[in-house]
Design a protein around this motif. Structure first.
Motif, mmCIF file in Angstrom:
data_model
loop_
_atom_site.group_PDB
_atom_site.id
_atom_site.type_symbol
_atom_site.label_atom_id
_atom_site.label_comp_id
_atom_site.label_asym_id
_atom_site.label_seq_id
_atom_site.Cartn_x
_atom_site.Cartn_y
_atom_site.Cartn_z
ATOM 1 N N ALA A 273 0.834 -1.191 0.000
ATOM 2 C CA ALA A 273 0.000 0.000 0.000
ATOM 3 C C ALA A 273 0.874 1.249 0.000
ATOM 4 C CB ALA A 273 -0.919 -0.006 1.219
ATOM 5 N N ILE A 274 1.949 1.218 0.787
ATOM 6 C CA ILE A 274 2.861 2.371 0.836
ATOM 7 C C ILE A 274 3.480 2.611 -0.542
ATOM 8 C CG2 ILE A 274 5.039 3.202 1.801
ATOM 9 C CD1 ILE A 274 4.257 1.757 4.421
ATOM 10 N N ASN A 275 3.880 1.507 -1.200
ATOM 11 C CA ASN A 275 4.477 1.643 -2.538
ATOM 12 C C ASN A 275 3.516 2.330 -3.500
ATOM 13 O OD1 ASN A 275 6.721 0.347 -1.605
ATOM 14 N ND2 ASN A 275 6.160 -1.656 -2.446
ATOM 15 N N GLU A 276 2.253 1.884 -3.447
ATOM 16 C CA GLU A 276 1.254 2.470 -4.335
ATOM 17 C C GLU A 276 1.106 3.964 -4.029
ATOM 18 O OE1 GLU A 276 -0.270 1.203 -6.868
ATOM 19 O OE2 GLU A 276 -1.561 2.929 -7.246
ATOM 20 N N LYS A 282 4.239 10.752 -6.090
ATOM 21 C CA LYS A 282 5.232 11.273 -7.036
ATOM 22 C C LYS A 282 4.549 11.916 -8.230
ATOM 23 C CE LYS A 282 8.810 7.987 -6.169
ATOM 24 N NZ LYS A 282 9.314 6.712 -6.664
ATOM 25 N N ALA A 283 3.389 11.348 -8.604
ATOM 26 C CA ALA A 283 2.650 11.895 -9.730
ATOM 27 C C ALA A 283 1.827 13.104 -9.316
ATOM 28 C CB ALA A 283 1.745 10.813 -10.324
ATOM 29 N N GLY A 284 2.029 13.557 -8.105
ATOM 30 C CA GLY A 284 1.390 14.789 -7.670
ATOM 31 C C GLY A 284 0.029 14.619 -7.018
ATOM 32 N N LYS A 285 -0.396 13.378 -6.814
ATOM 33 C CA LYS A 285 -1.697 13.175 -6.164
ATOM 34 C C LYS A 285 -1.535 13.339 -4.654
ATOM 35 C CE LYS A 285 -3.912 11.545 -9.887
ATOM 36 N NZ LYS A 285 -3.240 10.436 -10.534
ATOM 37 N N ASP A 303 10.880 11.398 -3.291
ATOM 38 C CA ASP A 303 11.371 12.718 -3.700
ATOM 39 C C ASP A 303 12.247 13.367 -2.635
ATOM 40 O OD1 ASP A 303 10.159 12.464 -6.054
ATOM 41 O OD2 ASP A 303 8.552 13.932 -5.708
ATOM 42 N N GLY A 304 13.189 12.649 -2.130
ATOM 43 C CA GLY A 304 14.116 13.242 -1.177
ATOM 44 C C GLY A 304 13.625 13.205 0.246
ATOM 45 N N ASP A 305 12.816 14.191 0.635
ATOM 46 C CA ASP A 305 12.484 14.249 2.057
ATOM 47 C C ASP A 305 10.991 14.199 2.350
ATOM 48 O OD1 ASP A 305 11.981 16.590 0.848
ATOM 49 O OD2 ASP A 305 12.816 17.873 2.435
#
Lengths: 388, 509, 359
Positions: A273-276, A282-285, A303-305
């Motif tokens: 679930a975390i991966n999803e 990352k896609a901005g959702k 994305d870094g932090d």
């Protein structure tokens, strides 16, 4: 002696299930996180607390062993939490530690590893998970010289008549309180919309997380002005703790249905679930996960932090393991007892650091936490009219 | 003298068996050189050494006069030696071109994309140059066996082979295809290639080869000029004794009808009509041969009689009993013996011992088993009897694995097994395919003996000579239909050839 | 004979590779192995545990080997084992019979349960030529989820959601005399059942017409058909027996080594059966011996961990390497042949060399 222990255990169990404010009977539970002042153990048996003292004085030095449950030592959950507590204690107190990984999950597999630890001189043995219940029941008789800490379960012969022998301590957590706090925090942070729950197996600790979470959300809706809903479809038990792919799928479905936050109390399924969530973030959702058992913030980093972990509903397993080992060095091992780690003794709660929660949210959550501690808020450990 | 390849005094020993003892063969540039020998004489081993699959223990190999070491088939390829194996090595659902370029695919666009078109064009040119008539874009599964063989030859030419080794190339071909192959070989020679033709068929050597090296039991017996040597002389060199080609047999004395096939219709696995309204009878004491070009319903007829394939309609009677709906085992029990077309696929369990194979159809009967428990001593005894009387040669007798036997001996074992059961009807499908002269002679004798014992024999063969020599009556099939039945003594090759092409006989209809 | 050598060499190579891994990770292989073997054999209890650990592997190995001998690759042993164990557990928890009778019924039911699970791929193979690898591995998950649903629904104890209630004493393969003889080990009657079954299976495969038919179909379906053997029936029978053997393994596992059945676990013994069968060269006796070897590795491993600083993950890798070598014993066979050939070539070369010198 034995009978008393039995009765005592029985009482404790009822207490833990019904959650009549009993809490942790033993002070050791409460004095959790404070690091030990001095590693040198005071070996005076007279100093032991009110509980029935362990029959023998604590040895000056001993070795700590642990047997893992199914899954790896770095499972971000029970095994890891317990092991971290053991390691920390070993380091602070100058002990030797070791964990063994059984080949299977049957009682025989567990017994074999307990025997291996014992034969190798590891006579203080910590076991995480209810699956050890029957094994510890046998082991506490078979190895009277050893000490056992059973986390999240109580020893019984398969008949659920709990018998905690003087060389064993049984530890439970108030998961519902932890879930409750996570629910309040989640509601306060996202204010409105849908949230969901993904569980591993439908077993009491996971169920209690779920029910507590729902109560927490409801509390926030009723008292703190949030508008969060939990739909029936969005409360799902996957059925295992290791199916990562299924975790991703379930999470994806929920997010597609408009769910903003998922409380994943599901081990490896939760990892999925975390991966999803990370992919979507990352896609901005705007998607979040509420972690479980330990602080999972680092697992959700992208994305870094940034992290998709809104907060985590923690069981301070490491503290429990640490405290028991420490108590043994001080000759205060609460043998024969059943301990409950809850809000009152700081055994459950949210992480200290919560970068994704605003200070306002944190402040309100802290208030709720205090109210639980004081008994003003009572969190039910049963389903009642809650979802699943 | 200009030799392309010379193999001198080659010796190769496998654990305990000397496959090649002292063999010398010299291939001239631009000739077709036959390598003749019985099964197990060492032909395949010798060629495998030339092709780099084995290393010789002793002796030397020269290519274009220079001594070389051929450590693996790739080295052989680089030296211009190509081999067409008896069993083709082609991928069924690839096209001709894809099969040919496999392993050395031409590429374009930085080597990322396979350039099939260019290869296809080149293959088309080669095909034209040598008169192979191969469609580079056809799928292997859609083309005939003869065509597949040409693809194998093309593969060698595409890789610029100068010397081609053809291992038993005619075993799988129809007579027409054999003629076609002969023409192709002549073309290849004309273009300067050299060919080693491994075979045991004297007729073909006579027709195609320039010279012939004969080997026997791992030794070179001699190299002869084909034009000036008779078939008989070569056969004698190969076998080591005089061989008769004519089958000795008395006139048949037909008795009762043993097999009666009435209006039999059978569909093949592709559901198309394989046998249409087919009727035939075979009597005790006669051999009935079925003549026809491959794939005209012969196999389907045999499968229908033996029960391996269901009959669509019509009936099959054995000794007056209708067996159309009986199981395979019931048919075996009621007296059908079957020498199958493919001995390795159907006839034997290669991983079983010879003894176990000898009781393949009777293991469940006493004395070979009792109450479901096998009686090994009885089985071994029975097997030894067959091995002795049919001269089946193997490494360790009854306990050798069937796989370890040579093809000829495998066939002899099967024939022995079937004849030993003394069936009322013996169905022999291609009983001598791929065998050497000596074995053929022997097997023919046993089939006639079986007839003379008052049993019926149904012979299916693609070798017209065999049908003509053995049969008392000949039934000709074309496209699943019976064209006619003739007495062997009253017909000739020409007439049968016409009927095989579907032309019905005027008289007697 | 040759096969025994190959298997022994495979084991030796595996141990050597394991030793290299230990050495590379900075541990002493000799101490490591001595604790490994001590852990499996040091005292009666440990010997008992080793044999008990091996018992389900004997069955799963036999199941794979039996199918293999008849030309089928039964990769669904895990599911069959699980389901057989489940059926037996259901009987053990619900029927009140005297112990000997109950155990016999449980064994029969376990066999039938496993057989049922394997008949499905058998029928699919016979009827529609569906490859058994695919269908049997699918059946693993059907078993997994069936048990997952059925145990909590019908067999669970009062508080436990993830495992069945404990089997009563009468339904346990553990018997006091064995437990006492081996100082409290969990060794149980399953071992004796395993020995009997090994003999029975060996007899069926090697000495009966039934075995002859099954093997014939396995080696060459077309030839078996030609010989009048009912090919499809044989395939279904083979799978059923193979599954039944796996089911017996389930009884040994859940009613012998364990005392209840858990959900959410596909027993690893099912997959280990493949390696056991390969190392045992698919012969019943070989399977028995190789299962014992695996049992030794599995039960000695923990003690090695406890006594040395070798972490469990490395110990797992060592075991995996040994299994890997065992399973790829065909490579070993080639290697041996190559070695022999080379040596022969060398001696030959050297003699011919001498010959030349002599001239």
């Amino acid at each position: 002696m034995r009978k008393t222990a039995k009765i005592f255990t029985g009482i404790m169990l009822v207490a833990s299930l019904a959650l009549t404010a009993c809490g942790a009977k033993n002070n050791n539970g409460g004095s959790s996180s404070s690091p030990s002042t001095s590693p040198s153990p005071s070996a005076t048996p007279s100093a032991s607390a009110s509980a029935p003292a362990s029959p023998s004085a604590a040895p000056a030095s001993f070795q700590v062993g642990m047997v893992t449950d199914s899954g790896t030592i770095d499972d971000k959950s029970f095994n890891q939490g317990t092991w971290e507590g053991v390691q920390k204690a070993a380091k602070d107190l100058g002990l030797k530690e070791k964990y063994l990984k059984p080949t299977g999950t049957t009682e025989a597999d567990y017994m074999k590893e307990i025997g291996n630890l014992f034969d190798a001189g590891y006579k203080f043995i910590v076991t995480p998970g209810f699956k050890f219940e029957t094994a510890i029941f046998k082991a506490q008789d078979k190895y009277p010289d050893a000490k056992f800490v059973l986390i999240d379960g109580g020893p019984h012969a398969g008949d659920f008549k709990y018998v905690v022998k003087p060389n064993t301590v049984s530890i439970y957590f108030a998961e519902h309180e932890s879930g409750y706090l996570a629910g309040v925090a989640t509601a306060l942070q996202v204010k409105e919309g849908d949230v969901g729950f993904i569980g591993g197996m439908e077993i009491p600790p996971v169920q209690k997380f779920n029910w507590g979470f729902q109560q927490g959300v409801k509390y926030a809706n009723d008292n703190l002005g949030t508008k969060i809903s939990i739909k029936k479809d969005n409360v799902i038990y996957q059925g295992s703790f290791d199916n990562v792919a299924a975790g991703s799928q379930l999470a994806a479905q929920m997010y597609d249905r408009g769910v903003k936050v998922i409380f994943a109390a599901a081990g490896g399924v939760g990892v999925g679930a975390i991966n999803e969530a990370k992919t979507r973030a990352k896609a901005g959702k705007e998607v979040w996960i509420v972690g479980v058992d330990v602080d999972q913030y680092a697992d959700g980093v992208y994305d870094g932090d940034k992290s998709v972990i809104l907060t985590s509903a923690m069981k301070k397993i490491d503290h429990a393991a640490y405290d028991m080992i420490k108590a043994e060095t001080e000759g205060k091992f609460p043998g024969g007892q059943t301990l409950i780690f809850d809000a009152k003794n700081d055994g459950v709660g949210l992480p200290v650091e919560n970068p994704n929660l605003t200070p306002e949210t944190l402040a309100k959550v802290d208030e709720v936490f205090k109210k639980i501690q004081s008994g003003e808020i009572k969190v039910a450990a049963e389903q009642g009219d809650l979802l699943k | 003298m200009d030799y392309v390849v010379e193999m001198l005094n080659i010796r190769k020993e496998f654990t305990g068996i000397v496959a090649n003892d002292d063999i010398t063969i010299r291939l001239k540039r631009g000739e077709i050189h036959a390598l003749l020998g019985e099964n197990g004489a060492g032909k395949s081993t010798l060629m495998s050494i030339l092709f780099g699959m084995y290393q010789a223990d002793r002796g030397s190999i020269k290519v274009n006069g220079k001594e070389v070491r051929i450590s693996n088939p790739n080295v052989a390829n680089q030296m211009g030696i190509g081999m067409v194996h008896q069993h083709f090595k082609l991928v069924e659902d690839f096209t001709v071109t894809e099969n040919i370029i496999m392993g050395s695919e031409p590429r374009k666009w930085l080597g990322l994309v396979m350039d099939t078109r260019k290869a296809g064009k080149k293959i088309e040119e080669l095909s034209k140059q040598y008169g192979l008539n191969v469609d580079p874009y056809a799928k292997i599964e859609d083309i005939s066996v003869g065509m597949q063989q040409r693809v194998e030859i093309l593969k060698m030419l595409y890789r610029k082979a100068e010397v081609l080794i053809l291992d038993e190339p005619t075993g799988v071909l129809t007579p027409q295809e054999v003629q076609e192959l002969g023409r192709i070989m002549k073309n290849l020679i004309k273009e300067g290639k050299s060919i080693i033709l491994i075979t045991h068929k004297l007729k073909e050597i006579k027709a195609f080869a320039d010279r012939c090296t004969v080997i026997r039991r791992g030794k070179t017996i001699g190299t002869v000029d084909v034009a000036t040597t008779s078939e008989g002389a070569m056969a004698e060199m190969m076998v080591g004794r005089q061989v008769s080609f004519k089958v000795e047999k008395t006139d048949s004395v037909p008795g009762d009808v043993v097999l009666q096939v009435k209006s039999l219709t059978v569909r093949n696995s592709k559901k198309s009509l394989a046998l249409n309204d087919f009727s035939l009878e075979v009597r005790a004491g006669e051999i009935v041969g079925i003549a026809g070009v491959e794939g005209n319903g012969q196999s389907d007829l045999v499968e229908a009689i033996t029960g391996l394939r269901k009959a669509e309609s019509g009936s099959i009677d054995l000794n007056g009993q209708n067996i159309t709906a009986k199981s395979i085992r019931e048919r075996i029990e009621s007296g059908i013996g079957h020498i199958p077309e493919d001995r390795q696929k159907r006839g034997l369990i290669l991983d079983y011992t010879l003894a176990e194979n000898m009781v393949l159809e009777v293991y469940h009967r006493e004395p070979f088993s009792r109450k479901g428990v096998l009686k090994n001593s009885a089985i071994r005894q029975y097997a030894n009897r067959i091995i002795d009387s049919f001269d089946v040669r193997s490494g360790e007798g009854a306990v050798s694995a069937a796989r370890s036997l040579s093809g000829g001996n495998q066939q002899k074992a099967i024939i022995g097994r079937e004849i030993e059961r003394n069936p009322l009807l013996l169905i022999a499908v291609q009983p001598t395919r791929g065998l050497d002269v000596g074995s053929i002679e022997y097997i023919h004798k046993r089939l006639i003996e079986h007839r003379d014992n008052g049993k019926a024999v149904l012979l299916i063969s693609l070798e017209l000579d065999e049908i003509m020599n053995l049969s008392d009556r000949i039934a000709i099939v074309n496209q699943g239909e019976l064209i006619g039945v003739v007495n062997a003594s009253e017909t000739n090759e020409n007439e049968i050839g016409l009927m095989m092409a579907g032309v019905k006989r005027e008289e007697g209809a | 004979m040759n096969r025994i050598v190959v298997s022994l060499v495979a084991v030796l190579f595996g141990l050597l590779a394991g030793a290299v891994l230990m050495a590379v990770t900075g541990h002493n292989p000799i101490t490591g192995y001595s604790y490994l073997f001590e852990g499996g054999l040091k005292n009666p209890e440990r010997i008992g545990n080793t044999m008990a650990t091996a018992t389900p592997l004997v069955f799963s190995g036999l199941a794979v080997a039996f199918a293999f001998r008849t030309g089928l690759f039964n990769i669904g042993v895990a599911g069959q084992l699980l389901f057989g164990g489940f059926c037996a557990s259901a009987v053990g928890l619900n029927w009140a019979l005297p112990k000997p009778l109950l155990l016999i019924v449980m064994l029969i039911v376990g066999f039938l349960g496993g057989a049922l699970w394997a008949i499905v791929p058998g029928l699919l193979k016979a009827r529609f030529n569906v490859h058994e690898v695919v269908s049997s591995i699918m059946m693993n998950w059907v078993a997994y989820w069936t048990v997952y649903y059925a145990v909590p629904a019908y067999l669970k104890a009062q508080y436990s959601e993830t495992e069945s209630a404990q089997l009563p004493e009468a339904a346990s393969l553990k018997v006091p005399f064995l437990t006492e003889m081996f100082d409290g080990s969990f060794i149980n009657l399953g071992l004796f059942v395993a020995v009997i079954i090994v003999l029975v299976v060996g007899f069926i495969i090697n000495r009966t017409t039934f075995g002859y038919e099954l093997k014939a179909v396995g080696h060459n379906r077309s030839a078996a058909e030609y010989a009048g053997i009912a090919v499809n029936r044989s395939i279904v029978f083979s799978m059923a027996i193979s599954g039944g053997l796996a089911g017996l393994g389930g009884v040994a596992l859940y009613a012998g080594n364990a005392s209840n059945i858990q959900i959410g676990v596909l027993p690893s013994q099912g997959f280990d059966g493949i390696a056991v069968a390969l190392l045992g060269a698919n012969t019943p006796i070989g399977v028995f011996l190789s299962a014992m070897f695996f049992g030794l590795l599995y039960s000695g491993r923990g003690f090695m961990n406890a006594m040395t600083e070798i972490p469990p993950e490395i110990a797992d890798s060592i075991i995996a390497i040994i299994i890997y070598f065992a399973a790829t014993s065909i490579l070993i066979e080639r290697l041996i042949r190559w070695f022999i050939r080379r040596r022969r070539a060398n001696t030959k070369a050297s003699t011919s060399q001498e010959g030349k010198v002599g001239m």
